[in-house]
Design a protein around this motif. Structure first.
Motif, PDB file in Angstrom:
ATOM      1  N   MET A   1      13.666   5.187   6.218  1.00 23.74           N
ATOM      2  CA  MET A   1      12.515   5.807   5.972  1.00 23.74           C
ATOM      3  C   MET A   1      11.344   4.639   5.870  1.00 23.74           C
ATOM      4  O   MET A   1      11.598   3.442   5.159  1.00 23.74           O
ATOM      5  N   ILE A   2      10.092   5.063   6.108  1.00 23.56           N
ATOM      6  CA  ILE A   2       9.148   4.218   5.926  1.00 23.56           C
ATOM      7  C   ILE A   2       8.818   3.963   4.466  1.00 23.56           C
ATOM      8  O   ILE A   2       8.622   4.807   3.807  1.00 23.56           O
ATOM      9  N   ASP A   3       8.492   2.864   4.107  1.00 29.07           N
ATOM     10  CA  ASP A   3       8.153   2.175   2.895  1.00 29.07           C
ATOM     11  C   ASP A   3       6.791   2.714   2.602  1.00 29.07           C
ATOM     12  O   ASP A   3       5.970   2.156   3.130  1.00 29.07           O
ATOM     13  N   LYS A   4       6.540   3.525   1.459  1.00 27.83           N
ATOM     14  CA  LYS A   4       5.245   4.229   1.182  1.00 27.83           C
ATOM     15  C   LYS A   4       4.170   2.901   0.745  1.00 27.83           C
ATOM     16  O   LYS A   4       2.939   2.769   1.046  1.00 27.83           O
ATOM     17  N   SER A   5       4.930   2.013  -0.111  1.00 21.33           N
ATOM     18  CA  SER A   5       4.024   0.676  -0.540  1.00 21.33           C
ATOM     19  C   SER A   5       3.516  -0.152   0.466  1.00 21.33           C
ATOM     20  O   SER A   5       2.474  -0.479   0.615  1.00 21.33           O
ATOM     21  N   GLN A   6       4.374  -0.396   1.520  1.00 19.32           N
ATOM     22  CA  GLN A   6       4.094  -1.223   2.652  1.00 19.32           C
ATOM     23  C   GLN A   6       3.009  -0.641   3.483  1.00 19.32           C
ATOM     24  O   GLN A   6       2.231  -1.177   3.974  1.00 19.32           O
ATOM     25  N   LEU A   7       3.199   0.889   3.535  1.00 17.57           N
ATOM     26  CA  LEU A   7       2.132   1.335   4.391  1.00 17.57           C
ATOM     27  C   LEU A   7       0.710   1.454   3.619  1.00 17.57           C
ATOM     28  O   LEU A   7      -0.262   1.381   4.227  1.00 17.57           O
ATOM     29  N   GLN A   8       0.860   1.579   2.425  1.00 18.98           N
ATOM     30  CA  GLN A   8      -0.423   1.520   1.627  1.00 18.98           C
ATOM     31  C   GLN A   8      -1.114   0.396   1.920  1.00 18.98           C
ATOM     32  O   GLN A   8      -2.219  -0.014   2.002  1.00 18.98           O
ATOM     33  N   GLN A   9      -0.209  -0.811   1.716  1.00 13.96           N
ATOM     34  CA  GLN A   9      -1.010  -2.237   2.126  1.00 13.96           C
ATOM     35  C   GLN A   9      -1.383  -2.295   3.526  1.00 13.96           C
ATOM     36  O   GLN A   9      -2.647  -2.804   3.527  1.00 13.96           O
ATOM     37  N   SER A  10      -0.670  -1.973   4.511  1.00 11.51           N
ATOM     38  CA  SER A  10      -1.227  -1.819   5.551  1.00 11.51           C
ATOM     39  C   SER A  10      -2.629  -1.194   5.931  1.00 11.51           C
ATOM     40  O   SER A  10      -3.613  -1.657   6.518  1.00 11.51           O
ATOM     41  N   VAL A  11      -2.796   0.194   5.166  1.00 10.11           N
ATOM     42  CA  VAL A  11      -3.889   0.922   5.223  1.00 10.11           C
ATOM     43  C   VAL A  11      -5.327  -0.143   4.468  1.00 10.11           C
ATOM     44  O   VAL A  11      -6.193   0.014   4.962  1.00 10.11           O
ATOM     45  N   GLU A  12      -4.764  -0.385   3.316  1.00  7.51           N
ATOM     46  CA  GLU A  12      -5.759  -1.093   2.534  1.00  7.51           C
ATOM     47  C   GLU A  12      -6.084  -2.353   3.523  1.00  7.51           C
ATOM     48  O   GLU A  12      -7.315  -2.826   3.410  1.00  7.51           O
ATOM     49  N   LYS A  13      -5.507  -3.214   4.300  1.00  3.47           N
ATOM     50  CA  LYS A  13      -5.651  -4.012   5.119  1.00  3.47           C
ATOM     51  C   LYS A  13      -6.873  -3.524   6.131  1.00  3.47           C
ATOM     52  O   LYS A  13      -7.776  -4.272   6.683  1.00  3.47           O
ATOM     53  N   ALA A  14      -6.370  -2.450   6.761  1.00  6.57           N
ATOM     54  CA  ALA A  14      -7.210  -1.689   7.714  1.00  6.57           C
ATOM     55  C   ALA A  14      -8.570  -1.626   7.356  1.00  6.57           C
ATOM     56  O   ALA A  14      -9.527  -1.668   8.219  1.00  6.57           O
ATOM     57  N   ILE A  15      -8.654  -0.982   6.282  1.00  4.24           N
ATOM     58  CA  ILE A  15     -10.019  -0.668   5.785  1.00  4.24           C
ATOM     59  C   ILE A  15     -10.816  -1.798   4.709  1.00  4.24           C
ATOM     60  O   ILE A  15     -12.028  -1.420   4.403  1.00  4.24           O
ATOM     61  N   GLU A  16     -10.239  -2.889   4.809  1.00  5.26           N
ATOM     62  CA  GLU A  16     -10.994  -3.925   4.249  1.00  5.26           C
ATOM     63  C   GLU A  16     -12.254  -4.270   4.820  1.00  5.26           C
ATOM     64  O   GLU A  16     -12.236  -4.314   5.785  1.00  5.26           O
ATOM     65  N   GLY A  17     -13.080  -4.346   3.739  1.00  5.68           N
ATOM     66  CA  GLY A  17     -14.507  -4.641   4.173  1.00  5.68           C
ATOM     67  C   GLY A  17     -15.407  -3.521   4.638  1.00  5.68           C
ATOM     68  O   GLY A  17     -16.463  -3.776   5.379  1.00  5.68           O
ATOM     69  N   THR A  18     -14.588  -2.447   4.585  1.00  5.60           N
ATOM     70  CA  THR A  18     -15.549  -1.041   4.784  1.00  5.60           C
ATOM     71  C   THR A  18     -15.616  -0.207   3.541  1.00  5.60           C
ATOM     72  O   THR A  18     -15.414  -0.889   2.647  1.00  5.60           O
ATOM     73  N   ASP A  19     -16.539   0.675   3.521  1.00  6.01           N
ATOM     74  CA  ASP A  19     -16.846   1.543   2.507  1.00  6.01           C
ATOM     75  C   ASP A  19     -15.724   2.676   2.381  1.00  6.01           C
ATOM     76  O   ASP A  19     -15.855   3.522   1.550  1.00  6.01           O
ATOM     77  N   LEU A  20     -14.671   2.431   2.998  1.00  5.90           N
ATOM     78  CA  LEU A  20     -13.577   3.669   3.168  1.00  5.90           C
ATOM     79  C   LEU A  20     -12.839   3.452   1.827  1.00  5.90           C
ATOM     80  O   LEU A  20     -12.507   2.483   1.437  1.00  5.90           O
ATOM     81  N   PHE A  21     -12.111   4.591   1.367  1.00  5.03           N
ATOM     82  CA  PHE A  21     -11.186   4.469   0.298  1.00  5.03           C
ATOM     83  C   PHE A  21     -10.262   5.424   0.606  1.00  5.03           C
ATOM     84  O   PHE A  21     -10.165   6.438   1.317  1.00  5.03           O
ATOM     85  N   ILE A  22      -8.813   5.207  -0.042  1.00  4.50           N
ATOM     86  CA  ILE A  22      -7.722   5.934   0.484  1.00  4.50           C
ATOM     87  C   ILE A  22      -7.669   7.319  -0.769  1.00  4.50           C
ATOM     88  O   ILE A  22      -7.858   7.075  -1.957  1.00  4.50           O
TER      89      ILE A  22
END
Length: 156
Positions: A1-22
């Protein structure tokens, strides 16, 4: 199963420097992943595609198969995070309070202590007046004091 915390880190890294938020990340038992994003501005399909590609770089489909959906939070979806409240200051909202009241109001402020302030019309009959007068009443609630808060679509 995909680890949700790793997924969240991946998304945070992808949106870093933008005005996007999770707004929300959901991972089901059969690896169906749903990532909801929002922004003070609008989110286009290219942004969602870029975040999808960033996630796919971090999670190998050959190692573990998954289904991935990245999108913006729906216009009629209830607010889940502080950023959605901030985005809608000055807009009409619909509130279902914890005590069961359903109000149509204008979001006026968001506090640092996870509270929001709104104004809504109330009819008040003043002594000696023939008809009630409509006045705006202000109220502050904690985010947890509302069962649901969402943007109110109006076709006036």
């Amino acid at each position: 199963m995909i680890d949700k915390s790793q997924l969240q880190q991946s998304v945070e890294k992808a949106i870093e420097g933008t005005d996007l938020f999770i707004v929300d990340i959901k991972v089901s038992a059969d690896n169906n992943i749903v990532v909801e994003l929002d922004s003070p501005e609008s989110i286009d399909i290219d942004t969602c595609a870029a975040v999808t590609r960033a996630i796919e770089k971090d999670f190998d489909r050959d190692a573990e198969d998954y289904e991935l959906e990245v999108g913006s939070a729906g216009l009629t979806s209830p607010f889940k995070v502080r950023g959605q409240y901030l985005k809608n200051i000055g807009n009409d909202i619909e509130i279902l309070t914890a005590d069961g009241r359903k109000l149509q109001a204008v979001l006026t402020a968001v506090g640092d202590d996870d509270t929001f302030t709104f104004e809504y019309p109330v009819k008040v009959k003043e002594p000696g007046a023939k008809r009630p007068k409509t006045v705006m009443q202000s109220e502050t609630l904690p985010f947890s004091g509302a069962k649901s808060v969402k943007y109110l679509i109006s076709f006036k």
